[in-house]
Design a protein around this motif. Structure first.
Motif, short mmCIF file in Angstrom:
data_model
loop_
_atom_site.label_atom_id
_atom_site.label_comp_id
_atom_site.label_asym_id
_atom_site.label_seq_id
_atom_site.Cartn_x
_atom_site.Cartn_y
_atom_site.Cartn_z
N PHE A 1 2.38 10.83 3.33
CA PHE A 1 3.01 9.52 3.26
C PHE A 1 4.52 9.68 3.37
O PHE A 1 5.07 10.70 2.96
CB PHE A 1 2.66 8.83 1.93
N CYS A 2 5.16 8.67 3.94
CA CYS A 2 6.61 8.72 4.10
C CYS A 2 7.28 8.71 2.73
O CYS A 2 7.01 7.82 1.93
CB CYS A 2 7.08 7.53 4.93
N PRO A 3 8.13 9.69 2.44
CA PRO A 3 8.78 9.72 1.13
C PRO A 3 9.78 8.58 0.94
O PRO A 3 10.20 8.31 -0.17
CB PRO A 3 9.48 11.08 1.11
N GLU A 4 10.14 7.89 2.01
CA GLU A 4 11.14 6.82 1.91
C GLU A 4 10.51 5.44 1.73
O GLU A 4 11.04 4.61 1.02
CB GLU A 4 12.03 6.81 3.16
N CYS A 5 9.41 5.18 2.45
CA CYS A 5 8.84 3.82 2.38
C CYS A 5 7.38 3.82 1.94
O CYS A 5 6.80 2.75 1.73
CB CYS A 5 8.98 3.10 3.72
N GLY A 6 6.76 4.98 1.80
CA GLY A 6 5.39 5.04 1.32
C GLY A 6 4.34 4.75 2.38
O GLY A 6 3.15 4.82 2.11
N ARG B 1 4.76 11.49 11.66
CA ARG B 1 5.71 10.39 11.69
C ARG B 1 5.33 9.25 10.75
O ARG B 1 4.16 8.90 10.63
CB ARG B 1 5.81 9.81 13.11
N CYS B 2 6.35 8.66 10.15
CA CYS B 2 6.17 7.48 9.31
C CYS B 2 5.75 6.33 10.20
O CYS B 2 6.35 6.08 11.24
CB CYS B 2 7.49 7.18 8.59
N THR B 3 4.70 5.59 9.79
CA THR B 3 4.22 4.46 10.60
C THR B 3 4.88 3.16 10.18
O THR B 3 4.50 2.09 10.64
CB THR B 3 2.69 4.31 10.44
N ILE C 1 10.24 -1.46 9.03
CA ILE C 1 10.25 -1.73 7.58
C ILE C 1 10.65 -0.48 6.80
O ILE C 1 10.93 -0.53 5.62
CB ILE C 1 8.90 -2.24 7.04
N CYS C 2 10.66 0.68 7.47
CA CYS C 2 11.03 1.92 6.77
C CYS C 2 12.56 2.00 6.68
O CYS C 2 13.24 2.05 7.70
CB CYS C 2 10.50 3.14 7.52
N PRO C 3 13.10 1.97 5.47
CA PRO C 3 14.56 1.97 5.36
C PRO C 3 15.20 3.22 5.98
O PRO C 3 16.28 3.13 6.55
CB PRO C 3 14.81 1.92 3.85
N ALA C 4 14.52 4.34 5.88
CA ALA C 4 15.09 5.56 6.45
C ALA C 4 15.22 5.44 7.96
O ALA C 4 16.25 5.74 8.55
CB ALA C 4 14.23 6.76 6.09
N GLN C 5 14.15 4.96 8.61
CA GLN C 5 14.19 4.80 10.07
C GLN C 5 15.24 3.78 10.47
O GLN C 5 16.00 3.99 11.42
CB GLN C 5 12.83 4.35 10.60
N ALA C 6 15.26 2.64 9.73
CA ALA C 6 16.19 1.57 10.10
C ALA C 6 17.64 2.04 9.96
O ALA C 6 18.46 1.80 10.85
CB ALA C 6 15.94 0.35 9.24
ZN LIG Z 1 9.04 5.47 6.20
#
Ligand SMILES: [Zn+2]
Length: 719
Positions: free
Chosen positions: A441-446, A459-461, A465-470
């Motif tokens: 799971f993405c450690p930033e957005c779950g 990759r985070c899906t 909505i993922c703050p890290a990606q944004a």
């Molecule tokens: Zn994420």
């Protein structure tokens, strides 16, 4: 992120990782004791047992840390401090010999700048101007064992190792078994001490290790250890069986002067029958020194013996005498060391970073270590397969050894890029160390972090909505090669994102409408004022006009870098044409697809990524919202350019007076040149401004045409 000279990591609150400036007196005292113990043991192992327990880079880093603490706390300096010493006290097996003249070690230079400073220091000391002639000799620094040979009336009477510089070991019988060392010399001064390096060729080293293995004995770690171990045999018959060699490069006590210059002395040594290194060269200035250093470094792996740098000496012996010594090193010589490319250190932790494309990247947090003259505390671990010991095609790497937190790992730097982990020493692994479990799971957005078929990366899906990606996308968007907005850097973007002021690139262009009047205003934010707020608003206004290339790069589409963005922009020329092509293209077929692939440098992977970005609803909406605020400028079609630099590879270095580096680069590309960041054999032209440094030196070495800014402007004048 990849901090240099960074000691500030904290591990269990131990003093070993506290920054020197933060140490209390008690911690500093403790730390000096700890370092003295480690360094003392390593030093004894290195010089006495001929088997190093600490690699050079780590040893140097710890010694420097010790010296830095002593500078801050002079009263705490220990009696057994190694910072002023040279080598180690002799072992007990040999008779001790006091050197008539101390055998010294050299100060080190690690960068070209250090070499220029060395020259400047000498000129200042001697009261020389920049125009006064000052010759140097430059010779390879042989990675062996120093030896002092004493001749009386032409007869070799004594050979001694360096030891601690004052007292060495009597290895006369062993030295006499080395074929390169003459037993008698003719017409030499009555008392004549010749100094040089005993070494073993790489070929002889390999053969010796094969014999060691065949005999069931332990192989040597490297040629230097093999040479040291062979010379310091109590039975000289064993030394005789080992293929040792010798280069002469200096002298100790002499009864009558035998030369006026270093180079003249070397020629004399050769006349006396000593081997001297034929790569020794006279250089007129530091530029020549660095050029010779580079040419030797390039040949390093082909010399047939190990060297670890190049030694520079003032040629004039009278000047050497005037310059003299400071504590343990001569002022008139310096060793320009090659980067120590490899170093072992402890892996303290593995952290997962989420990038702008959602990639979960594992980063190694390391106990700081010097690699290539730079302190490294982070390294990339690529992806989960790499950590597990598998390569891109499922093949074993590191013979399948996985990497675990707490392991001893070997760090390397290739060129100037991000440090990497080469190997792991599982013999030092803690019995309780667990295999690293890569997060699902993405450690930033779950959001779920998934691996698609054929993708090495998880990759985070979460997408937008993922703050890290944004935030990573926004940081990329305002980056230097993208929108490059004054006053809007990574830090500001993070803060605006955290407060919901900017969540996608389009929001940047509505910032003024939303926050220049009303209840919430930019000028009232902490760290901002009326002036800085106005400045930012106007900087943003300026960037509404943007080149197609910058826009395309700024979108942060996977696989589309700055250079590719330039090629694609150059091909389609306008935003309208690019948008139409990518909106109507199908992956893997059709005229639009074929046209994409016809662009030099665009492959199926990049083409697919471009089409997906323009045909994904959410992505496309974000792009359209952005472009509505912009006036995208057409690109110059590259293939139509007819100019003297068309198709040429050019490099800019140093400062430019009449235009920024970015503008110069853009001009050159508009004229059909390929602008590269580094000098190579493929470079056609170097444009060097003041302070050009090592690139200019390298270009000279490669015979590449070099011109200044004025000549460059004249060349492209009127185009
Ligand atoms: Zn994420």
């Amino acid at each position: 992120m990849y901090a240099h000279h960074y000691w500030g990591l904290t591990v269990n609150g131990s003093s070993e990782t506290i920054a020197i400036d933060d140490l209390t007196v008690e911690q500093a005292d403790q730390e000096l004791a700890r370092l003295a113990a480690i360094l003392g043991k390593a030093n004894r192992d290195y010089h006495t047992a001929d088997a190093p327990t600490l690699d050079d880079a780590t040893f140097d880093a710890l010694k420097r840390r010790s010296a830095s603490i002593e500078v801050r706390f002079p009263a705490l300096k220990r009696k057994d401090s190694l910072t002023d010493t040279v080598g180690a006290a002799p072992s007990d097996g040999f008779q001790k010999i006091s050197h008539a003249q101390r055998m010294l070690s050299l100060g080190n230079a690690f960068t070209d700048e250090d070499v220029f400073e060395f020259d400047a220091r000498i000129r200042k000391f001697l009261g020389f101007s920049d125009n006064d002639g000052l010759d140097y000799t430059a010779e390879p620094k042989i990675d062996g064992l120093s030896l002092s040979l004493r001749y009386e009336n032409g007869e070799l009477v004594q050979a001694a190792t360096r030891g601690d510089g004052e007292v060495g070991e009597n290895v006369t019988l062993n030295a006499k078994t080395i074929a390169d060392i003459p037993h008698r010399i003719a017409n030499a001064p009555t008392i004549f001490e010749v100094r040089g390096e005993v070494y073993m060729s790489t070929q002889d080293f390999a053969a010796l290790n094969n014999r060691q293995l065949a005999a069931g004995a332990k192989p040597f770690a490297n040629p230097r250890n093999a040479a040291a171990g062979s010379l310091r045999q109590l039975d000289s018959a064993i030394t005789k069986s080992r293929p040792l060699r010798f280069f002469a490069y200096a002298w100790g006590e002499i009864s009558t002067a035998f030369a006026q210059t270093q180079s003249g002395a070397m020629a004399q040594l050769k006349n006396f029958g000593f081997p001297i290194n034929d790569l020794t060269k006279i250089c007129k200035n530091p530029v020549d020194l660095v050029a010779h250093y580079q040419s030797i470094e390039e040949r390093r792996s082909t010399l047939g013996y190990d060297i670890d740098g190049v030694v520079y000496k003032v040629d004039d012996l009278e000047l050497q005498k005037r310059l003299g010594f400071r504590s343990t090193t001569p002022r008139w010589a310096i060793a320009h060391k090659f980067p120590a490319e490899l170093a072992w250190t402890r892996l303290n932790d593995i952290e997962i970073q989420v990038g702008r494309t959602g990639a979960l990247s594992p980063v190694a947090r390391l106990a700081p270590v010097t690699v290539g003259g730079v302190v490294v505390s982070n390294a990339t671990l690529h992806n989960e397969d790499y950590i597990a010991g598998r390569g891109g095609d499922g093949e074993l790497i590191r013979e399948g050894r996985d990497i675990r937190v707490g392991d001893w790992v070997q760090v390397y730097r290739a060129g100037d890029v991000i440090p990497k982990i080469k190997d792991v020493d599982i013999s030092k692994r803690d019995a309780n160390a667990a295999p690293f479990s890569f997060p699902a799971f993405c450690p930033e957005c779950g959001s779920a972090a998934v691996r698609e078929d054929g993708d090495a990366v998880r990759r985070c899906t979460g997408g937008l909505i993922c703050p890290a990606q944004a935030t990573e996308r926004l940081k990329h968007f305002v980056g230097r090669a993208a929108f490059d907005i004054d006053g809007l850097g990574a830090k500001q973007v993070e803060q605006f994102y955290a407060d919901g002021w900017i969540t996608t690139p389009a929001d940047i262009f509505t910032l003024k409408d939303r926050y220049s009047t009303g209840l919430q205003q930019l000028k009232n934010r902490e760290g901002w004022g009326e002036k800085s707020a106005d400045k930012l608003f106007s900087a943003i206004e300026d960037k509404r006009q943007i080149s197609l290339r910058r826009l395309l790069f700024a979108l942060g589409i996977r696989h589309v870098g700055d250079a590719s963005a330039g090629l694609i922009a150059g091909h389609y020329s306008s935003w309208a044409a690019l948008e139409l092509a990518l909106t109507s293209a199908s992956i893997g077929e059709g005229a639009e697809w074929d046209e994409l692939l016809s662009i030099d440098g665009v492959g199926a992977v990049m083409a697919t990524s471009l089409i997906l970005a323009f045909q994904n609803d959410a992505e496309r909406a974000s792009i359209d919202r952005l472009v509505a605020h912009l006036n995208v400028q057409d690109a110059v079609k590259i293939e139509n350019v007819d100019s003297p630099v068309s198709g040429k590879v050019v490099v800019f270095t140093g400062t430019m007076d009449r235009m920024s580096r970015a503008e110069a680069k853009a001009r050159a590309e508009a004229l059909g040149a390929k602008v590269s960041g580094s000098i190579s054999a493929k470079t056609d032209l170097l444009i060097a401004g003041p302070g050009a440094g090592s690139k200019a030196t390298k270009a000279i070495g490669l015979g590449i045409k070099t011109i200044d800014e004025d000549e460059w402007l004249a060349l492209i004048d009127g185009l």
